[in-house]
Design an enzyme around this catalytic site. Structure first.
Site, PDB file in Angstrom:
ATOM      1  N   ASP A  18      -5.977  17.179   6.747  1.00 28.81           N
ATOM      2  CA  ASP A  18      -5.849  15.875   7.388  1.00 28.81           C
ATOM      3  C   ASP A  18      -4.698  15.898   8.387  1.00 28.81           C
ATOM      4  O   ASP A  18      -4.900  16.039   9.578  1.00 28.81           O
ATOM      5  CB  ASP A  18      -5.652  14.773   6.343  1.00 28.81           C
ATOM      6  CG  ASP A  18      -5.432  13.406   6.988  1.00 28.81           C
ATOM      7  OD1 ASP A  18      -5.839  13.220   8.145  1.00 28.81           O
ATOM      8  OD2 ASP A  18      -4.851  12.522   6.333  1.00 28.81           O
ATOM      9  N   GLU A  58      -6.733  16.161  -0.736  1.00 26.48           N
ATOM     10  CA  GLU A  58      -6.406  16.048   0.681  1.00 26.48           C
ATOM     11  C   GLU A  58      -4.966  16.479   0.963  1.00 26.48           C
ATOM     12  O   GLU A  58      -4.030  15.995   0.335  1.00 26.48           O
ATOM     13  CB  GLU A  58      -6.616  14.595   1.124  1.00 26.48           C
ATOM     14  CG  GLU A  58      -6.393  14.344   2.591  1.00 26.48           C
ATOM     15  CD  GLU A  58      -6.758  12.930   2.988  1.00 26.48           C
ATOM     16  OE1 GLU A  58      -6.294  12.486   4.062  1.00 26.48           O
ATOM     17  OE2 GLU A  58      -7.490  12.252   2.229  1.00 26.48           O
ATOM     18  N   ASP A  77      -5.001  12.137  -2.335  1.00 24.96           N
ATOM     19  CA  ASP A  77      -4.348  12.477  -1.072  1.00 24.96           C
ATOM     20  C   ASP A  77      -2.871  12.702  -1.376  1.00 24.96           C
ATOM     21  O   ASP A  77      -2.168  11.775  -1.786  1.00 24.96           O
ATOM     22  CB  ASP A  77      -4.522  11.340  -0.068  1.00 24.96           C
ATOM     23  CG  ASP A  77      -3.928  11.674   1.302  1.00 24.96           C
ATOM     24  OD1 ASP A  77      -3.395  12.787   1.463  1.00 24.96           O
ATOM     25  OD2 ASP A  77      -4.015  10.819   2.191  1.00 24.96           O
ATOM     26  N   LYS A  90     -10.314  11.760  12.464  1.00 26.66           N
ATOM     27  CA  LYS A  90      -9.661  10.500  12.812  1.00 26.66           C
ATOM     28  C   LYS A  90      -9.630  10.370  14.331  1.00 26.66           C
ATOM     29  O   LYS A  90      -9.097  11.251  15.017  1.00 26.66           O
ATOM     30  CB  LYS A  90      -8.246  10.445  12.244  1.00 26.66           C
ATOM     31  CG  LYS A  90      -8.217  10.423  10.716  1.00 26.66           C
ATOM     32  CD  LYS A  90      -6.812  10.311  10.160  1.00 26.66           C
ATOM     33  CE  LYS A  90      -6.840  10.231   8.630  1.00 26.66           C
ATOM     34  NZ  LYS A  90      -5.486  10.163   8.038  1.00 26.66           N
ATOM     35  N   LYS A 101      -3.429   7.860  -3.786  1.00 27.93           N
ATOM     36  CA  LYS A 101      -2.302   8.395  -3.042  1.00 27.93           C
ATOM     37  C   LYS A 101      -1.254   8.890  -4.035  1.00 27.93           C
ATOM     38  O   LYS A 101      -0.706   8.111  -4.821  1.00 27.93           O
ATOM     39  CB  LYS A 101      -1.695   7.301  -2.164  1.00 27.93           C
ATOM     40  CG  LYS A 101      -2.623   6.823  -1.049  1.00 27.93           C
ATOM     41  CD  LYS A 101      -2.729   7.856   0.055  1.00 27.93           C
ATOM     42  CE  LYS A 101      -3.475   7.292   1.253  1.00 27.93           C
ATOM     43  NZ  LYS A 101      -3.554   8.256   2.363  1.00 27.93           N
ATOM     44  N   HIS A 144       0.860  -1.185   0.000  1.00 26.77           N
ATOM     45  CA  HIS A 144       0.000   0.000   0.000  1.00 26.77           C
ATOM     46  C   HIS A 144       0.892   1.229   0.000  1.00 26.77           C
ATOM     47  O   HIS A 144       1.536   1.550   1.004  1.00 26.77           O
ATOM     48  CB  HIS A 144      -0.899  -0.030   1.241  1.00 26.77           C
ATOM     49  CG  HIS A 144      -2.002   0.974   1.221  1.00 26.77           C
ATOM     50  ND1 HIS A 144      -3.119   0.843   0.427  1.00 26.77           N
ATOM     51  CD2 HIS A 144      -2.159   2.142   1.905  1.00 26.77           C
ATOM     52  CE1 HIS A 144      -3.922   1.868   0.628  1.00 26.77           C
ATOM     53  NE2 HIS A 144      -3.350   2.680   1.517  1.00 26.77           N
ATOM     54  N   LYS A 201      -9.940   6.957  -3.713  1.00 24.69           N
ATOM     55  CA  LYS A 201      -8.887   7.901  -3.391  1.00 24.69           C
ATOM     56  C   LYS A 201      -7.575   7.393  -3.969  1.00 24.69           C
ATOM     57  O   LYS A 201      -7.289   6.190  -3.913  1.00 24.69           O
ATOM     58  CB  LYS A 201      -8.746   8.054  -1.876  1.00 24.69           C
ATOM     59  CG  LYS A 201      -7.617   9.003  -1.465  1.00 24.69           C
ATOM     60  CD  LYS A 201      -7.302   8.905   0.015  1.00 24.69           C
ATOM     61  CE  LYS A 201      -8.292   9.674   0.834  1.00 24.69           C
ATOM     62  NZ  LYS A 201      -7.837   9.773   2.262  1.00 24.69           N
ATOM     63  N   GLU A 249     -13.652   6.687   4.835  1.00 26.90           N
ATOM     64  CA  GLU A 249     -12.722   5.755   4.184  1.00 26.90           C
ATOM     65  C   GLU A 249     -12.357   4.636   5.162  1.00 26.90           C
ATOM     66  O   GLU A 249     -11.208   4.219   5.284  1.00 26.90           O
ATOM     67  CB  GLU A 249     -11.459   6.475   3.698  1.00 26.90           C
ATOM     68  CG  GLU A 249     -10.680   7.176   4.766  1.00 26.90           C
ATOM     69  CD  GLU A 249      -9.365   7.745   4.239  1.00 26.90           C
ATOM     70  OE1 GLU A 249      -8.360   7.639   4.952  1.00 26.90           O
ATOM     71  OE2 GLU A 249      -9.359   8.299   3.131  1.00 26.90           O
TER      72      GLU A 249
END
Length: 373
Positions: free
Chosen positions: A249, A224, A198, A273, A169, A22, A167, A327
């Site tokens: 974020d 983001e 993001d 979060k 990255k 990831h 989303k 998410e």
């Protein structure tokens, strides 16, 4: 009636494999490490919580190892012998002595809520004021870094009715390359899906000004944290000129940060979060600040496992408005789980348990298998 007391607080480090690498701007995950908290009470009830961060210290100032050390050596002595049913008193006791450490605090607050919910026969969402929805729409992160693979993965998620928000990255590559990657995916998916990015703080203000314009032209819906978290003025300037809403974020590391960002007009959307605010109750304080300032809300994740994901879900289920959805896909990134029953995802949503507490039961055999010795 005598209030039950907290008898022990145990922290376990658990390493779980992921379905694929990831990729983020600051780290590539090959597995995920959770810190599972077990809070045992004198009435025989156990509360469970979770603290999870990304890539050791690459994302935040807490690591799994530091979280366990601090829970064992600082949090536990403060809590053992204290009333188990008074969550306010327990968390205030911690806050008076422990600075920062919001990930560890979130795990403890979650465990206290889980135990109290079991004690009263109520789901955590009801302890937090009452759910206004039974499910939360969940985004999926396309993070292979390969455009073709990401398109195929998104198509599969749409066919399965598991996700229709994606989303990407970006930030680890040259901006032009990243933006071309995003534009190709949005073109392939069209109006069937929302595509968001993001940047994980990877761009300077100058790059962000141009990048946001190009991402808007490509049809991206949300951007983001394009700029470094500490520069609120830069984020405000980028946000003011961006054709696409910009979301804060990493800039939110506490409830106080939420207030400062709202006051500065730094972003029209906040990522919520529980780990960065200090728990499910704490994250709702940030949400209320945002709501009062007219700021949109998005239910974020630290890629928690099932315990942390459901803790966040119970909190987010109480919010009147959650315009940008969530998410909370962390458990879907893992090939293994430590619960008897895994979270239920269907029709693009994560369903929120209705059993008392978090609605989770630890699988003792699997927990022992994956815990770090």
């Amino acid at each position: 009636m005598t209030s039950p007391l907290i008898e022990s607080l145990e922290a376990l480090i658990v390493d779980l494999p992921t379905i694929r690498p990831h990729k983020l701007a600051m780290h590539t995950m090959q597995n995920q490490t959770l810190v599972i908290v077990r809070l045992r009470c004198s009435d025989g009830i156990e509360g469970v919580g979770e603290a999870t961060t990304i890539g050791g210290l690459s994302y935040a100032g807490e690591s799994p190892e530091s979280i366990k050390t601090n829970l064992d050596n600082y949090f536990a002595p403060l809590l053992v012998g204290q009333p188990a049913g008074n969550i306010n008193a327990a968390m205030l006791r911690i806050d008076r002595v422990v600075r920062g450490n919001t990930f560890a605090k979130s795990a403890v607050e979650t465990a206290l809520l889980d135990a109290q919910g079991k004690r009263l026969g109520l789901p955590v969402a009801e302890l937090l004021g009452g759910r206004v929805r039974d499910g939360l729409e969940v985004a999926w992160t396309l993070a292979s870094g390969d455009t073709g693979k990401d398109i195929d993965e998104a198509e599969r998620m749409l066919d399965l009715r598991r996700h229709r928000i994606f989303k990407l990255k970006i930030g680890a590559q040259e901006p032009a390359r990243d933006i071309a990657h995003v534009a190709a995916i949005k073109k392939a998916l069209g109006d069937r899906a929302s595509v968001r990015v993001d940047v994980n703080q990877a761009w300077s203000e100058a790059v962000a000004l141009r990048g946001c314009q190009l991402l808007g032209d490509a049809g991206v819906d949300l951007i983001e944290q394009p700029t470094p978290r500490h520069d609120r003025q830069a984020q405000a300037r980028v946000s003011a000129r961006s054709p696409v809403p910009v979301m804060a974020d990493e800039a939110i590391e506490s409830v106080e940060d939420s207030f400062a960002l709202a006051r500065a007009g730094s972003a029209p959307v906040f990522a919520l979060k529980i780990a960065k605010n200090g728990g499910p109750r704490a994250v709702l304080r940030s949400a209320y600040i945002a709501e009062a300032a007219g700021i949109g809300l998005y239910g974020g994740t630290m890629l928690e496992g099932s315990v942390g994901t459901l803790a966040a879900a119970h909190a987010f289920a109480t919010l009147a408005r959650l315009e940008w959805h969530t998410e909370l896909f962390g458990p879907l990134l893992l090939t293994e789980d430590i619960l008897v029953e895994v979270p239920l995802y269907r029709d693009f949503q994560l369903m929120i348990p209705t059993d008392p507490g978090l609605g989770v039961v630890l699988d003792e055999e699997r927990l022992q298998h994956f815990r770090r010795r």
